[in-house]
Design a protein around this motif. Sequence first.
Motif, short mmCIF file in Angstrom:
data_model
loop_
_atom_site.label_atom_id
_atom_site.label_comp_id
_atom_site.label_asym_id
_atom_site.label_seq_id
_atom_site.Cartn_x
_atom_site.Cartn_y
_atom_site.Cartn_z
N GLU A 1 0.82 -1.21 0.00
CA GLU A 1 0.00 0.00 0.00
C GLU A 1 0.86 1.26 0.00
O GLU A 1 0.49 2.28 -0.59
N ASN A 2 2.01 1.21 0.67
CA ASN A 2 2.92 2.35 0.74
C ASN A 2 4.33 1.91 0.39
O ASN A 2 4.65 0.72 0.44
N PHE A 3 5.16 2.87 0.06
CA PHE A 3 6.58 2.57 -0.05
C PHE A 3 7.10 2.23 1.34
O PHE A 3 6.85 2.98 2.29
N ARG A 4 7.81 1.12 1.45
CA ARG A 4 8.22 0.61 2.75
C ARG A 4 9.70 0.84 3.02
O ARG A 4 10.53 0.78 2.10
N GLU A 5 10.01 1.09 4.28
CA GLU A 5 11.41 1.17 4.66
C GLU A 5 12.05 -0.19 4.40
O GLU A 5 11.60 -1.21 4.92
N SER A 6 13.07 -0.23 3.59
CA SER A 6 13.67 -1.48 3.12
C SER A 6 15.18 -1.40 3.24
O SER A 6 15.76 -0.33 3.40
N VAL A 7 15.81 -2.57 3.15
CA VAL A 7 17.26 -2.63 3.20
C VAL A 7 17.78 -3.25 1.91
O VAL A 7 17.37 -4.35 1.54
N ILE A 8 18.65 -2.53 1.23
CA ILE A 8 19.31 -3.05 0.04
C ILE A 8 20.69 -3.57 0.44
O ILE A 8 21.49 -2.84 1.01
N TYR A 9 20.92 -4.85 0.15
CA TYR A 9 22.21 -5.47 0.44
C TYR A 9 23.01 -5.57 -0.86
O TYR A 9 22.57 -6.21 -1.82
#
Length: 228
Positions: free
Chosen positions: A36-44
């Motif tokens: 539903e929203n852009f989510r706080e994410s982690v790019i490795y």
Amino acid sequence: MINVLMSLLLFGSLKYPAPTNVPKSVDSVFHAFRFENFRESVIYFRNKTSRKVLVNYHLGYGKLQFINGHGDTLLLTNKYLIDRILVSGCEFILAPKDEDNDLEIVSAFSQGRIGMITKYVDNTNPASTSSPKYLDNPSSSIPTSLYISNANSEFHWQNTVLPLKRHLKTTYHFVDSNGIISSVSQKSLFKLYAKKNKDIKRYLRSTDIDFSNLLDIQRVVSYLDADN
């Protein structure tokens, strides 16, 4: 080398509502996301570094998008630099080429993992879409190939008013231990379990398997993993 992503802002702890159910079909313009929203994410990254960004999965492109420090929504590029991305507990991996679809990992087995690509695809007859077509008679409803009239050397475009219809489609793919991606099929099973071709043939003779059904795929790999 990773200037674009390294220039992203760090975000603090954010709370978002749970993902909403995605409609199975849409008309005309598609613009739907996995969450539903852009989510706080982690790019490795493959160089063992990581970065926090706001990410969502665009179901029209079949790709992840992120929001940069200027508030722009962009597609990820230089995918070969990225190992994986965690979005709200869901793991995504990126195919090496920028134009390829991104996969959400849904299962693991002895020879690798199973990923899925979910995106909207066109289910309208191409002859009735709003893309340009050539007509030798502007009043005709039947398009022809390019036509240059004898009268004034002009050609006519036709654009129908029928809406472009799309439906949501999910395809499944194997990701082997080397990160090689292949569509789930009988052929890819034989390749992954090269020493168990007889077992695969035996299973396929006794069981109907739908390679577009995740449960069927999980059953056959579980059978092959258990048959030591």
